[in-house]
Design an enzyme around this catalytic site. Structure first.
Site, short mmCIF file in Angstrom:
data_model
loop_
_atom_site.label_atom_id
_atom_site.label_comp_id
_atom_site.label_asym_id
_atom_site.label_seq_id
_atom_site.Cartn_x
_atom_site.Cartn_y
_atom_site.Cartn_z
N LYS A 17 47.60 34.25 51.51
CA LYS A 17 48.61 33.21 51.81
C LYS A 17 49.80 33.37 50.89
CE LYS A 17 47.71 30.47 47.96
NZ LYS A 17 48.60 30.39 46.80
N ALA A 115 44.26 37.29 40.97
CA ALA A 115 45.08 36.63 39.93
C ALA A 115 46.56 36.75 40.29
CB ALA A 115 44.81 37.21 38.55
N LEU A 118 47.88 34.66 45.69
CA LEU A 118 47.81 34.99 47.11
C LEU A 118 46.57 34.42 47.79
CD1 LEU A 118 48.99 38.73 46.87
CD2 LEU A 118 50.35 36.73 47.54
N GLY A 119 45.75 33.72 47.03
CA GLY A 119 44.58 33.03 47.61
C GLY A 119 43.45 33.94 48.04
N GLY A 120 43.40 35.15 47.53
CA GLY A 120 42.38 36.12 47.99
C GLY A 120 40.96 35.59 47.84
N ASP A 155 42.31 25.48 47.26
CA ASP A 155 43.00 26.24 48.30
C ASP A 155 42.09 26.64 49.46
OD1 ASP A 155 45.41 26.21 47.01
OD2 ASP A 155 45.31 28.28 46.27
#
Ligand code: C5P
Length: 314
Positions: A17, A115, A118-120, A155
């Site tokens: 994201k 880190a 990007l919401g991985g 998130d």
């Protein structure tokens, strides 16, 4: 989130994201911050597979899918495989809440840098919940999965819904934008150093008068991408810039690239530029790659249409 099922094997593409807008509203007594953010999923995906198993544990295998020229450290280093991985925590929580004893064999192929804002890890956890729900035949509705997701991380609920949403509360209160919006071509750079979300929040400053997300949403609805670019905002960026020199370096690198706008995503450390079209994104990516700023990715936001195709496949 694209979902496929072959026999008892569930495969999910879990997208990254970007936060096009992130404003802080207040500090809460539980240590979190009330915020208003516009999140959009982008076509940069990890792939998670899950197969139910007869053993009673969650067995995770994970690896970086190393793109040309990338090194593991710039993507985020060693991937944790035990309880420190949100995928394992999510599946353990799901198993416990559903009262089942079966385990699962899970593989994770990672493209989304860690880190990075990007919401991985959150997207992987959301994918794990959806995969577990399907593979273990739990038939939980999405709302029930979202409630569990919110306990695991602010998130995660976003990734269970449509690809564009305004998120409030500590991020877990989702207002999806269920309309067709013009896709955005973006270039994302993950610099060689990541940033820790709690550390960035510890350094953040609340605004005297918070900005509203509404002008940005209206600009996007009108298809006015130049206005959307001007409305980009991220209240966490000054805090992140205090902690890492890369934020300022990336801001300077994106200046003069002809983007509609550019900023950091989430709590960083990745930084993105909103490009004019796919060819422009490819050019910007090539120029930034030549500057050795870290891992450079050129991608596009995900629309409702591709999301619906993915859901129907499941
Ligand atoms: O919910 P999550 O585990 O992703 O949050 C990580 C950390 O980020 C929290 O412990 C908190 O320090 C900070 N945070 C915050 N306000 C939010 C979301 C996260 O202060 N809305």
């Amino acid at each position: 989130m694209r979902i496929a099922r072959h026999g008892d094997l569930v495969t999910i593409d879990a997208p990254a994201k970007l936060n096009l807008f992130l404003e802080l509203l207040s500090r809460r007594t539980d240590g979190y911050h009330e915020l208003e953010t516009l999140m959009v999923a982008v076509d940069l995906c990890d792939t998670l597979t899950l197969r139910p198993a007869d053993h009673a544990t969650i067995e995770l295998r994970a690896r970086w899918a190393l793109p040309r020229g990338a090194d593991v450290e710039t993507l985020g280093g060693t991937i944790p495989l035990g309880h420190e991985n949100l995928v394992v925590r999510a599946l353990e929580a799901l198993r416990q809440s559903a009262g089942i004893t079966r385990g699962a064999d899970v593989t994770l192929t990672k493209h989304i840098p860690a880190a990075a804002g990007l919401g991985g890890a959150s997207s992987d956890a959301a994918a794990a919940l959806v995969a577990g729900n399907l593979a273990w035949n739990l038939h939980w509705p999405r709302e029930k999965l979202a409630a569990l997701a919110a306990e695991l991380g602010s998130d995660i609920p976003f990734f269970l819904g449509p690809p564009v949403a305004i998120c409030r509360g500590r991020g877990e209160v989702i207002e999806p934008l269920r309309e067709s919006l013009p896709p955005l071509d973006v270039v994302i750079v993950r610099p060689p150093e990541g940033l820790s979300t709690p550390a960035v929040y510890r350094h953040c400053q609340l605004p005297e008068r918070p900005q509203s997300v509404v002008p940005m949403v209206e600009a996007w609805r009108r298809g006015d991408l130049a206005a959307l670019g001007r409305a980009l905002a991220n209240r966490l960026e000054p805090a992140a810039a205090q902690l890492s020199p890369w934020i300022e370096r990336l801001r300077r690198a994106f200046d003069g690239q002809g983007c509609y706008g550019h900023q950091m995503s989430g709590s960083g450390s990745s930084y993105f530029g909103l490009c004019r079209h796919a060819r422009h994104a490819a050019q910007v990516a090539a120029r930034l790659r030549a500057q050795g700023l870290g891992h450079v990715m050129s991608t596009r936001t995900i629309g409702l249409e591709s999301e619906r195709r993915g859901e129907q496949a499941a």
